[in-house]
Design a protein around this motif. Sequence first.
Motif, mmCIF file in Angstrom:
data_model
loop_
_atom_site.group_PDB
_atom_site.id
_atom_site.type_symbol
_atom_site.label_atom_id
_atom_site.label_comp_id
_atom_site.label_asym_id
_atom_site.label_seq_id
_atom_site.Cartn_x
_atom_site.Cartn_y
_atom_site.Cartn_z
ATOM 1 N N TYR A 10 -3.197 8.093 -2.508
ATOM 2 C CA TYR A 10 -2.509 8.078 -3.799
ATOM 3 C C TYR A 10 -2.846 9.290 -4.638
ATOM 4 O O TYR A 10 -3.926 9.844 -4.560
ATOM 5 N N GLN B 183 3.366 8.456 5.549
ATOM 6 C CA GLN B 183 4.559 7.717 5.150
ATOM 7 C C GLN B 183 4.453 7.272 3.712
ATOM 8 O O GLN B 183 3.366 7.200 3.136
ATOM 9 N N THR C 151 -6.731 -1.740 5.834
ATOM 10 C CA THR C 151 -7.506 -0.591 5.379
ATOM 11 C C THR C 151 -6.509 0.501 5.003
ATOM 12 O O THR C 151 -5.760 0.955 5.871
ATOM 13 N N VAL C 152 -6.502 0.894 3.741
ATOM 14 C CA VAL C 152 -5.428 1.775 3.277
ATOM 15 C C VAL C 152 -5.220 3.005 4.165
ATOM 16 O O VAL C 152 -4.095 3.274 4.592
ATOM 17 N N PRO C 153 -6.286 3.779 4.489
ATOM 18 C CA PRO C 153 -6.030 4.971 5.301
ATOM 19 C C PRO C 153 -5.439 4.648 6.682
ATOM 20 O O PRO C 153 -4.658 5.433 7.214
ATOM 21 N N PHE C 154 -5.795 3.516 7.260
ATOM 22 C CA PHE C 154 -5.194 3.144 8.549
ATOM 23 C C PHE C 154 -3.770 2.656 8.350
ATOM 24 O O PHE C 154 -2.902 2.822 9.210
ATOM 25 N N ASN C 155 -3.533 2.033 7.206
ATOM 26 C CA ASN C 155 -2.203 1.508 6.936
ATOM 27 C C ASN C 155 -1.146 2.612 6.962
ATOM 28 O O ASN C 155 0.004 2.376 7.328
ATOM 29 N N THR C 156 -1.564 3.829 6.604
ATOM 30 C CA THR C 156 -0.645 4.965 6.693
ATOM 31 C C THR C 156 -0.084 5.097 8.105
ATOM 32 O O THR C 156 1.061 5.442 8.296
ATOM 33 N N PHE D 219 -10.237 8.375 1.338
ATOM 34 C CA PHE D 219 -9.075 8.713 2.162
ATOM 35 C C PHE D 219 -7.787 8.089 1.653
ATOM 36 O O PHE D 219 -6.768 8.134 2.326
ATOM 37 N N GLU E 219 -7.283 -4.174 -0.853
ATOM 38 C CA GLU E 219 -8.139 -3.924 0.304
ATOM 39 C C GLU E 219 -9.409 -4.767 0.225
ATOM 40 O O GLU E 219 -9.793 -5.423 1.202
ATOM 41 N N TYR F 121 0.810 -1.212 0.000
ATOM 42 C CA TYR F 121 0.000 0.000 0.000
ATOM 43 C C TYR F 121 0.846 1.265 0.000
ATOM 44 O O TYR F 121 0.442 2.285 -0.541
#
Lengths: 494, 175
Positions: free
Chosen positions: B71, B130, A360-365, B68, A305, A291
């Motif tokens: 990308y 990140q 979950t992409v936004p949480f993965n941040t 959200f 996801e 991700y």
Amino acid sequence: MVLTSDNTSRRVMTLYMGTGLALTALMMFAGLMLRASQAGWMPMSPGQFYAVLTLHGAVVIVALMLCGMGGLWILMRRLTSLSASTALIAYACIAAGAAAVIAATLFGGFAGLYTFLAPLPFYGSWPYWSTGAFLIGMSLITIGWMAWCMQMLGAVLRAYGGALGALAWDFVWHRKAFDASGRPLPPPEAFPALMAGFDGMLAGMSAMLLGVALIVRWIDARVLINPLWAKNLTYFFAHTYANLIIYMLAALIYVGLPYATGRKYHTSTALVVGWWCSMLLTLTNYFHHLYMDFVQPGSFQYLGELSSYLSAVPVTVVTIFSALMLVWRSGMKWTLGAIFMYTGLIGWVVGGIGAEIDATVPFNTHLHNTLWVPAHFHTYLVGGCVLFAVGWVFLCLESRSIRRTGTLMRWAVGLLTFGGMAVFLMGFYCAGAYGAPRRYAIEPPPGPELAKIASIGATVMIIGFALVFAEGVRLRFGYPDGDATMRIGQEVEA
Amino acid sequence: MSVAVKLLVMFLVLANAAIAIFLAVAYSTHHPVREQHDVPQRGYSIRGRWFLVLVLCLIASFAASIPFYPYMSATSALGPARKVPVIAEQYAFIMPSRLPVGKAIIFEVTSRDVNHDFGIYNPQGHLIAQVQAMPDYTNYLRVIFHEPGQYTARCLEYCGIGHAIMAKTFTVGDK
Ligand code: HEM
Ligand SMILES: [Cu+2]
């Protein structure tokens, strides 16, 4: 038809599972060293820390794989023709590979980690030979694994009449014709075998593709490897291996829980379709490891996801739900074997919840490459896979021993093992939520404080497992002199 | 509530709900035994509902998360924003040590040797953004710093034995 009481089957299982559990136990101590070092209690240089981390990660994955392979082997040997010598050759390859990995890390200080991302192995501070030894070792392990997969896949396909038969295709789509044909319906445990064989071959092929490329690069530094392709291949096999471990061990639930509850478990349409989904979704889940690579094609991120989410469906709707239905008002006796099998299901679900949040992409941040990652996989590896393997061993022991485990012992084991585990795991989750990076020899705050609490939890858990071991030995010495057939897994429809 | 607390609460609520179900089922074994063929009827109807609820929840969460995603398309990476190159190498980040507050910044992140990851921690020590730093590729990360202060970039991809000391502090705003 071969029973689980067949000596050859049992020896193969004991060899695989015995090696697997022994290595797992050793690696728990290695893990404790790592956590204690992060707590500042056990000084290690970064070089030592990362070599031990590489060893810990690579060896436990192989160890649990061996447990799954041995368990599934004995179950499928009852139903299909499996040659013991092929299983021994596969074992020998894996053992040789594991020895090379141990030598590369312990003596060579190789510290590229088991999910080695090219080109790191060639940019290390460790001697060049240890990189080669590690790569060759991992390739040998993969060769052994693929030999096992091929054997398993071949046996399942032969026993149930080709791919469509093993998939129970007609059972789902043409039920009447299937019933009339009198063809054998694969029992529940045949689906993990099919999945391990098929997905395992695909994962093995990508591991070998990458492994050979890296070995060539090791020989000739002019060879170029594209880092994005390398990362995709690495996670395609590493993620699939890690997933297959638990799906393979699920086969033990399919046989173990019906035995423990005195109930029956049959192949149903939901089960079959569930396994089809698992077989597919496991292959596309790995995208969630990339991700934070914004150069990865965007569609893969969405697919990653969605597929990671959906893979929760077959597991909870079929395997977990059926297990709960088996146990519901069954009057099951809570022997250690039953406790471990059942608690393993909890570890699987809770680890899965941690995984879904991270997927979950936004949480993965906020969570990618933090201690949240080891948090979720220790939950399903230690709290799931290890417990399934140990639970199976106990069900086997209990079915043959005349000794019984006392109530006090069961409470002591439960409190120490599961209590210690909960503390150990929460240390990882909390640190991860606060962004403490994983794979840090020295962590920024609040890492070290949480590492202290986690180390205490891990120590308690290890004491619990030591009790489990002692109790296992006690049961083993309680076999009656004459008849001590293993009664578990005996009712197979021939 | 900080992101960390939210994530932990979400995890604990879901995990404990699951554990509660397991405990309830485990406890049922102390009740009078039911024959197995009595169980399916209700079991299957609960299972059907669980299947529907689960699939709907998962698809809804998937849809809800899409806005959200971090990308950027290639064209939006060219849009008006301050471009800040970041070059990662064993074990340092080469980048400016002062950045503006409240302005759109696009970090152009790459690596000179192995894989790294450019993780930005705010003055409170929370990980706010990140992106991977991969050799041969450039990743574009768009950030707006709303708060002035001392930020730290840490490496979040294992890159060798100096990985844990690979960090760079930078100041946002003109304090
Ligand atoms: C007492 C038991 C254990 C302790 C204290 C422990 C501790 C640790 C620690 C501290 C790490 C490094 C986390 C990081 O900073 O990234 C780690 C990584 C890992 N552990 Fe464990 N562990 C234990 C048992 C296990 C078991 C039983 C398994 C598997 C069944 C396992 C699988 C792994 C894996 C796969 C890694 C990842 C290695 C990597 O990042 O390359 N651990 N463990
Ligand atoms: Cu790094």
